[in-house]
Motif scaffolding. Structure first.
Motif, PDB file in Angstrom:
ATOM      1  N   GLY A 165      46.063  27.911  17.919  1.00 45.41           N
ATOM      2  CA  GLY A 165      45.730  27.306  16.644  1.00 45.41           C
ATOM      3  C   GLY A 165      46.354  27.969  15.448  1.00 45.41           C
ATOM      4  N   ASP A 166      47.333  28.831  15.674  1.00 39.06           N
ATOM      5  CA  ASP A 166      47.993  29.540  14.585  1.00 39.06           C
ATOM      6  C   ASP A 166      49.502  29.504  14.815  1.00 39.06           C
ATOM      7  OD1 ASP A 166      48.297  30.986  12.285  1.00 39.06           O
ATOM      8  OD2 ASP A 166      47.345  32.820  13.024  1.00 39.06           O
ATOM      9  N   GLU A 167      50.282  29.745  13.751  1.00 33.38           N
ATOM     10  CA  GLU A 167      51.727  29.833  13.905  1.00 33.38           C
ATOM     11  C   GLU A 167      52.129  31.295  13.993  1.00 33.38           C
ATOM     12  OE1 GLU A 167      55.852  28.011  12.001  1.00 33.38           O
ATOM     13  OE2 GLU A 167      54.104  28.280  10.685  1.00 33.38           O
ATOM     14  N   ARG A 168      53.000  31.589  14.940  1.00 32.34           N
ATOM     15  CA  ARG A 168      53.422  32.966  15.158  1.00 32.34           C
ATOM     16  C   ARG A 168      54.950  33.047  15.138  1.00 32.34           C
ATOM     17  NH1 ARG A 168      51.035  37.481  17.097  1.00 32.34           N
ATOM     18  NH2 ARG A 168      49.113  36.298  17.479  1.00 32.34           N
ATOM     19  N   GLY A 169      55.478  34.025  14.383  1.00 33.88           N
ATOM     20  CA  GLY A 169      56.908  34.301  14.386  1.00 33.88           C
ATOM     21  C   GLY A 169      57.168  35.602  15.127  1.00 33.88           C
ATOM     22  N   PHE A 170      58.283  35.690  15.853  1.00 30.48           N
ATOM     23  CA  PHE A 170      58.541  36.890  16.639  1.00 30.48           C
ATOM     24  C   PHE A 170      60.040  37.129  16.804  1.00 30.48           C
ATOM     25  CE2 PHE A 170      58.052  33.269  19.368  1.00 30.48           C
ATOM     26  CZ  PHE A 170      59.066  33.378  20.318  1.00 30.48           C
ATOM     27  N   ASN A 171      60.389  38.410  16.832  1.00 29.03           N
ATOM     28  CA  ASN A 171      61.740  38.872  17.141  1.00 29.03           C
ATOM     29  C   ASN A 171      61.636  40.031  18.116  1.00 29.03           C
ATOM     30  OD1 ASN A 171      61.904  37.812  14.135  1.00 29.03           O
ATOM     31  ND2 ASN A 171      63.966  37.649  14.990  1.00 29.03           N
ATOM     32  N   THR A 172      62.698  40.277  18.848  1.00 32.28           N
ATOM     33  CA  THR A 172      62.693  41.317  19.871  1.00 32.28           C
ATOM     34  C   THR A 172      63.702  42.404  19.521  1.00 32.28           C
ATOM     35  OG1 THR A 172      62.124  39.689  21.567  1.00 32.28           O
ATOM     36  CG2 THR A 172      63.010  41.800  22.317  1.00 32.28           C
ATOM     37  N   MET A 173      63.206  43.632  19.372  1.00 28.46           N
ATOM     38  CA  MET A 173      64.106  44.770  19.178  1.00 28.46           C
ATOM     39  C   MET A 173      64.430  45.346  20.551  1.00 28.46           C
ATOM     40  SD  MET A 173      63.603  48.336  17.043  1.00 28.46           S
ATOM     41  CE  MET A 173      63.806  47.635  15.407  1.00 28.46           C
ATOM     42  N   THR A 174      65.680  45.256  20.956  1.00 24.97           N
ATOM     43  CA  THR A 174      66.060  45.697  22.290  1.00 24.97           C
ATOM     44  C   THR A 174      67.443  46.331  22.267  1.00 24.97           C
ATOM     45  OG1 THR A 174      66.504  44.950  24.562  1.00 24.97           O
ATOM     46  CG2 THR A 174      66.919  43.362  22.806  1.00 24.97           C
ATOM     47  N   TYR A 175      67.592  47.418  23.029  1.00 23.91           N
ATOM     48  CA  TYR A 175      68.888  48.065  23.227  1.00 23.91           C
ATOM     49  C   TYR A 175      69.011  48.479  24.684  1.00 23.91           C
ATOM     50  CZ  TYR A 175      70.537  48.448  18.415  1.00 23.91           C
ATOM     51  OH  TYR A 175      71.020  48.153  17.159  1.00 23.91           O
ATOM     52  N   ALA A 176      70.198  48.287  25.249  1.00 21.22           N
ATOM     53  CA  ALA A 176      70.528  48.849  26.551  1.00 21.22           C
ATOM     54  C   ALA A 176      71.089  50.253  26.363  1.00 21.22           C
ATOM     55  CB  ALA A 176      71.549  47.959  27.272  1.00 21.22           C
ATOM     56  N   ALA A 177      70.937  51.076  27.374  1.00 21.48           N
ATOM     57  CA  ALA A 177      71.453  52.444  27.293  1.00 21.48           C
ATOM     58  C   ALA A 177      72.948  52.444  26.998  1.00 21.48           C
ATOM     59  CB  ALA A 177      71.164  53.181  28.597  1.00 21.48           C
ATOM     60  N   SER A 178      73.684  51.505  27.575  1.00 20.97           N
ATOM     61  CA  SER A 178      75.129  51.445  27.354  1.00 20.97           C
ATOM     62  C   SER A 178      75.468  51.127  25.901  1.00 20.97           C
ATOM     63  CB  SER A 178      75.762  50.391  28.274  1.00 20.97           C
ATOM     64  OG  SER A 178      75.171  49.111  28.068  1.00 20.97           O
ATOM     65  N   GLU A 179      74.626  50.312  25.245  1.00 23.75           N
ATOM     66  CA  GLU A 179      74.855  49.989  23.829  1.00 23.75           C
ATOM     67  C   GLU A 179      74.618  51.214  22.956  1.00 23.75           C
ATOM     68  OE1 GLU A 179      73.677  45.411  23.041  1.00 23.75           O
ATOM     69  OE2 GLU A 179      72.030  46.625  23.821  1.00 23.75           O
ATOM     70  N   VAL A 180      73.594  51.985  23.282  1.00 28.13           N
ATOM     71  CA  VAL A 180      73.320  53.206  22.520  1.00 28.13           C
ATOM     72  C   VAL A 180      74.447  54.211  22.734  1.00 28.13           C
ATOM     73  CG1 VAL A 180      71.692  55.086  22.108  1.00 28.13           C
ATOM     74  CG2 VAL A 180      70.840  52.811  22.730  1.00 28.13           C
ATOM     75  N   ASP A 181      74.880  54.341  23.976  1.00 28.96           N
ATOM     76  CA  ASP A 181      75.925  55.322  24.289  1.00 28.96           C
ATOM     77  C   ASP A 181      77.210  55.049  23.512  1.00 28.96           C
ATOM     78  OD1 ASP A 181      74.150  56.450  26.022  1.00 28.96           O
ATOM     79  OD2 ASP A 181      75.222  55.913  27.861  1.00 28.96           O
ATOM     80  N   ARG A 182      77.629  53.783  23.440  1.00 25.89           N
ATOM     81  CA  ARG A 182      78.931  53.521  22.811  1.00 25.89           C
ATOM     82  C   ARG A 182      78.896  53.742  21.308  1.00 25.89           C
ATOM     83  NH1 ARG A 182      80.110  46.959  23.078  1.00 25.89           N
ATOM     84  NH2 ARG A 182      78.338  46.297  21.785  1.00 25.89           N
TER      85      ARG A 182
END
Length: 357
Positions: A154-171
Motif C-alpha cells: 500500500g505504499d510506493e518504494r524507491g530503491f537502488n543497489t550499491m554493489t561492487y565486485a572485487a575485480s572492480e575495486v582492484d582495478r
C-alpha cells in the motif's frame, strides 16, 4: 608530424562557448609543438535530444570510441527535467562513460596562488593544497541492479543497489596506487565500512593490494569524516580513492577549496581506448549565451587531454602556464572577480590566454 583525432562534445548551456575557446588554444599550441589535431564535433545531452530525440546517439558513441581523445564541455538543461529518466541528458553522459568503458575518474584539486583569496576558506587552511580524487566511475549505486520504484504494502518504494565486485575495486585501486607512487606516496581510501557490506569488501581489497605498493602509505577514512577533513585540513590528503557515489560528492566539495568549480578539470580513463576529458562544472544554463562563462576548467581539461590522452606534455605545460599567467595578471571572469582585477567575458578571456601563449 604526429596526428591526433579529437572528438569535441560541446553539449549544452555554456558548453559551445567554452569549447570554442579551448579549440582555439589547442589549435595554437599544437602548431607551436609540431603536431596536428583534427576535430570532429558530435551532439550529446540536450543538444542531441533536440537533434535526434536521444541523449547519446549511436553515431556519437561510435565517433568517441574511434577517436584518440574526447573533450566534453557540459550537458544538461531544465528543459528536459520532465522527460523519462532514460531520455534525459544525464543518461547520455552515463551511457558515454559505460560505452567507452571509462572506470577511473581523476579530479585534481590544486590551489592557484593568484586565486587563494577567492576561496571561502581561510588562506592558512588551503595554502599549498594539491590533491587528487580518484573516483570509480562505472559501478556502485549509479549502475547497480535492481533499481526502480514499486508499489508495495500500500505504499510506493524507491530503491537502488550499491554493489561492487572485487575485480572492480582492484582495478580502480591499482590506478590510485600507481598515481600515488608518482605523487607524494600517500593514499587515503574513503568508504563507509562501519555500516555498508560493500564498503567492507572495498576496504579488504585495498588492504590486499597495499603490500604490492610498499612505497605508498595507505590509510582509510569514513566518508562523513572525509567530508569534514576536506574543509578542516585538506593538506593532509594526497590521493583520495573512493567509489562512485562518495567520489561524486567529495570531488565537488574538494572543488570549492579553490574558490570556484569553474577552475577544475577532470579525466575519465579506461583500460584501453581513448580517454574523456571534461570540466567538473555543469552547463550553467542561467548564463548560457551571455559571454559570462569561465573557460579555464575547459582549457585545463584540454591540457589534461594533451598530457594524459595524447602524450603531448610540453603543449600541456604551455596551456597550464598560460592560465597561471593570465590569472597572475589580474584577469578574471565574473565567478572569480575580486577588487583590483579586470573583468572579462568568456571570449575575451580566450584572447588573453592566446596572448599568454
Amino acid at each position: 608530424m604526429a596526428q591526433h583525432r579529437v572528438v569535441l562534445l560541446p553539449g549544452d548551456g555554456i558548453g559551445p562557448e567554452i569549447t570554442a575557446v579551448a579549440r582555439q588554444l589547442l589549435e595554437a599550441v599544437s602548431k607551436r609543438h609540431g603536431f596536428e589535431l583534427s576535430f570532429e564535433e558530435q551532439p550529446i545531452g540536450g543538444s542531441a535530444i533536440d537533434a535526434t530525440g536521444e541523449p547519446l546517439p549511436a553515431s556519437t558513441l561510435a565517433a568517441c570510441r574511434s577517436a584518440d581523445a574526447v573533450l566534453l564541455a557540459a550537458i544538461g538543461s531544465p528543459r528536459f527535467d520532465t522527460l523519462p529518466r532514460e531520455k534525459r541528458p544525464e543518461t547520455g553522459l552515463l551511457g558515454l562513460r559505460a560505452g567507452m568503458e571509462l572506470f577511473a575518474n581523476l579530479r585534481p584539486v590544486k590551489i592557484v596562488q593568484a586565486l587563494i583569496d577567492a576561496s571561502s576558506l581561510k588562506r592558512e587552511v588551503i595554502e599549498g593544497v594539491d590533491l587528487l580524487v580518484v573516483r570509480e566511475l562505472t559501478g556502485g549505486i549509479y549502475f547497480g541492479q535492481p533499481k526502480g520504484r514499486i508499489e508495495a504494502d500500500g505504499d510506493e518504494r524507491g530503491f537502488n543497489t550499491m554493489t561492487y565486485a572485487a575485480s572492480e575495486v582492484d582495478r580502480i585501486a591499482r590506478v590510485a596506487f600507481d598515481i600515488a607512487t608518482q605523487r607524494q606516496g600517500r593514499l587515503c581510501s574513503v568508504d563507509k565500512a562501519n555500516v555498508l557490506d560493500v564498503s567492507q569488501l572495498w576496504r579488504d581489497r585495498v588492504d590486499a593490494l597495499a603490500p604490492t605498493y610498499s612505497e605508498v602509505e595507505v590509510s582509510h577514512m569514513y566518508v562523513d569524516n572525509a567530508a569534514m577533513q576536506l574543509v578542516r585540513d585538506p593538506r593532509q590528503f594526497d590521493v583520495l580513492l573512493t567509489g562512485n557515489l562518495f567520489g561524486d560528492i567529495l570531488s565537488d566539495e574538494a572543488a570549492m577549496l579553490t574558490g570556484s568549480i569553474g577552475m577544475l578539470p577532470s579525466a575519465s580513463l579506461g583500460s584501453d581506448g581513448p580517454g574523456l576529458f571534461e570540466p567538473v562544472h555543469g552547463s550553467a544554463p542561467d548564463i548560457a549565451g551571455q559571454d559570462k562563462a569561465n573557460p579555464m576548467a575547459m582549457v585545463l581539461s584540454a591540457a589534461m587531454m594533451l598530457r594524459i590522452g595524447l602524450n603531448q606534455a610540453g603543449a600541456a605545460d604551455e596551456l597550464e602556464a598560460a592560465v597561471d599567467k593570465v590569472l597572475a595578471a589580474g584577469f578574471r571572469t565574473g565567478d572569480l572577480m575580486a577588487d583590483g582585477c579586470i573583468s572579462l567575458g568568456c571570449a575575451a578571456m580566450g584572447q588573453e590566454l592566446l596572448k599568454a601563449l
